[in-house]
Design an enzyme around this catalytic site. Structure first.
Site, PDB file in Angstrom:
ATOM      1  N   SER A 183       0.416  -1.298  -0.746  1.00 15.49           N
ATOM      2  CA  SER A 183       0.342  -0.097   0.099  1.00 15.49           C
ATOM      3  C   SER A 183       0.804   1.287  -0.418  1.00 15.49           C
ATOM      4  O   SER A 183       0.152   2.206  -0.762  1.00 15.49           O
ATOM      5  CB  SER A 183      -0.847  -0.139   1.936  1.00 15.49           C
ATOM      6  OG  SER A 183      -0.500   0.057   2.057  1.00 15.49           O
ATOM      7  N   HIS A 211      -5.571  -3.721  -3.020  1.00 16.57           N
ATOM      8  CA  HIS A 211      -5.016  -3.027  -3.759  1.00 16.57           C
ATOM      9  C   HIS A 211      -4.584  -3.514  -4.997  1.00 16.57           C
ATOM     10  O   HIS A 211      -4.733  -2.042  -5.759  1.00 16.57           O
ATOM     11  CB  HIS A 211      -3.813  -2.466  -3.287  1.00 16.57           C
ATOM     12  CG  HIS A 211      -3.334  -1.370  -1.954  1.00 16.57           C
ATOM     13  ND1 HIS A 211      -4.383   0.041  -1.843  1.00 16.57           N
ATOM     14  CD2 HIS A 211      -3.808  -1.303  -0.741  1.00 16.57           C
ATOM     15  CE1 HIS A 211      -3.854   0.556  -0.784  1.00 16.57           C
ATOM     16  NE2 HIS A 211      -3.711  -0.593   0.231  1.00 16.57           N
ATOM     17  N   LYS A 241     -11.966  -0.412  -1.620  1.00 14.74           N
ATOM     18  CA  LYS A 241     -10.481   0.615  -2.540  1.00 14.74           C
ATOM     19  C   LYS A 241     -11.329   0.277  -4.135  1.00 14.74           C
ATOM     20  O   LYS A 241     -11.953   1.006  -4.173  1.00 14.74           O
ATOM     21  CB  LYS A 241      -9.500   0.457  -2.257  1.00 14.74           C
ATOM     22  CG  LYS A 241      -8.861   0.951  -1.102  1.00 14.74           C
ATOM     23  CD  LYS A 241      -7.955   0.258  -0.275  1.00 14.74           C
ATOM     24  CE  LYS A 241      -8.012   0.151   1.062  1.00 14.74           C
ATOM     25  NZ  LYS A 241      -6.985  -0.319   1.982  1.00 14.74           N
TER      26      LYS A 241
END
Ligand SMILES: *Cc1c(COP(=O)(O)O)cnc(C)c1O
Length: 390
Positions: A183, A211, A241
């Site tokens: 990240s 991610h 996300k």
């Protein structure tokens, strides 16, 4: 009245934070996930969110949330295992297990909760958990909670991991856990080598695709992109996300997911996600399934931006994704660079220890698929001017 002992403790710890330039403040931001947000009343280009695909404001997600609220109201009212379940949540799990090509999937409250429950359910004090040094905080906490032996290997160093696996060859049970996209560095795990090592040493593998979900592998994640989905035991990812919503999924073999449903305390003892969130997540997954080039577009854009930053002499580390660090070292340098970009209309993160290792403070630029050419020009101009100044 706060007892003197606590007053003293808090004052001492707070002083340490101030001395280390580590005081955190919620920034004066409004409209956090949008492409442009208000920062202390000024309109800034938002390159500081994880809304990578720009889906958080998408009409289909809004509609999914609205329809769910109209049908089910605003709360699930209880844990899933008591009375909090609703058809949309079952539907989201079916959608995820089919999308991920796994036997079963479980939806839980957040990515943080998902990692806590995966690790605390599958590892105990007779287990050794091998974990990349740069894994997310929720993984670290999950391992601590499990009581397992925590063995950290140097970031992305599979030779180091191989040695540690040899050293713990006699352990009754072994688990390996890794982010697939890291990240704060935007680099990716060497999953092919990791799954080989797991297979050879009888290690249960867990990947955190927070991610990567929605982006790599036509949205299915990095393991899928690399053709390794069937060789990973547990796939975890978030809806918060790329998918522009909230909550998380855990996908894998039916026996593992069934076991987690029975033992995962953050699942059992926490209220089911609210309908609006589930409606938005379901819409997001369906949208990514249909428009499966969004992630590719983002990754192409990221490659161009990394090249541009490199041409300015900036160090983007080993980023391979839409998360692009600009390595600056000192906390003050990172804050000054961030402020210089804010002055020019762009918001990026200034990331400092303890989120990242000492002396590796950096800007964290997170690109998003909905950026226009004008947005990219604004960003590039701002960075070029900042580079001249600092
Ligand atoms: C953000 C993140 C999480 C936590 O997910 P939330 O849904 O925000 O709780 C877990 N793992 C990684 C790698 C993350 O980046």
């Amino acid at each position: 009245m706060l007892a003197h002992s606590h007053k003293k403790f808090i004052a001492r710890e707070a002083a340490k934070l101030r001395e280390g330039n580590r005081v955190r403040q919620i920034p004066p931001v409004d409209h956090g996930a949008e492409r442009y947000l208000l920062h202390a009343g000024r309109r800034l280009l938002n390159l500081a969110s994880n809304n990578y695909l720009g889906l958080a404001g998408h009409p289909a997600l809004r509609q999914g949330a609205i329809e769910a609220v109209e049908r089910y109201g605003t709360s699930s009212g209880a844990s899933r295992l008591v009375s909090g379940n609703f058809a949309l949540l079952d539907e989201l799990e079916r959608e995820m297990s089919s999308f991920k090509g796994q036997e079963d999937a479980l939806v839980v409250g957040s990515g943080f909760a998902a990692n806590l429950m995966i690790l605390s359910s599958l590892a105990d004090r007779h287990t050794v958990v091998f974990s990349d040094r740069l894994n997310h905080a929720s993984i670290v906490d999950g391992i601590r909670l499990s009581g397992a032996k925590h063995v950290r290997y140097r970031h992305n160093d599979t030779d180091h991991l191989a040695k540690l696996l040899e050293a713990h060859a006699g352990a009754p049970r072994k688990v390996l856990v890794t982010d697939t996209v890291f990240s704060m560095d935007g680099d990716i795990a060497d999953l092919a080598t990791l799954v080989d090592l797991c297979q050879r040493h009888g290690v249960l593998s867990v990947v955190d695709e927070a991610h990567a979900a929605g982006i790599f592998g036509n949205g299915r994640g990095l393991a899928a992109q690399l053709g390794l989905a069937d060789r990973v035991d547990i796939h975890m990812g978030t809806f918060s996300k790329g998918f522009g919503s909230y909550g998380a999924y855990i996908a894998g073999k039916a026996e593992i997911i069934g076991y987690l449903r029975n033992t995962g305390r953050p699942f059992i003892f926490s209220t089911a996600l609210p309908p609006a969130v589930v409606g938005a997540s379901l819409a997001a997954v369906r949208l990514v399934r249909e428009a499966d080039t969004l992630g590719r577009r983002l990754l192409d854009m990221a490659r161009d931006v990394r090249e541009y930053l490199g041409s300015l002499g900036l160090d983007v580390g080993s980023s391979r994704t839409a998360i692009i660090p600009v390595m600056l070292g000192g906390n003050e340098a990172a804050l000054a660079a961030r402020d210089a970009l804010v002055e020019r209309g762009v918001l990026v993160g200034a990331i400092r220890p303890p989120t990242v290792p000492q002396n590796t403070a950096r800007l964290r630029i997170s690109l998003r698929a909905d950026l226009t050419d004008a947005d990219l020009t604004l960003f590039k101009t701002a960075v070029a001017q900042m580079t001249e100044r600092v």
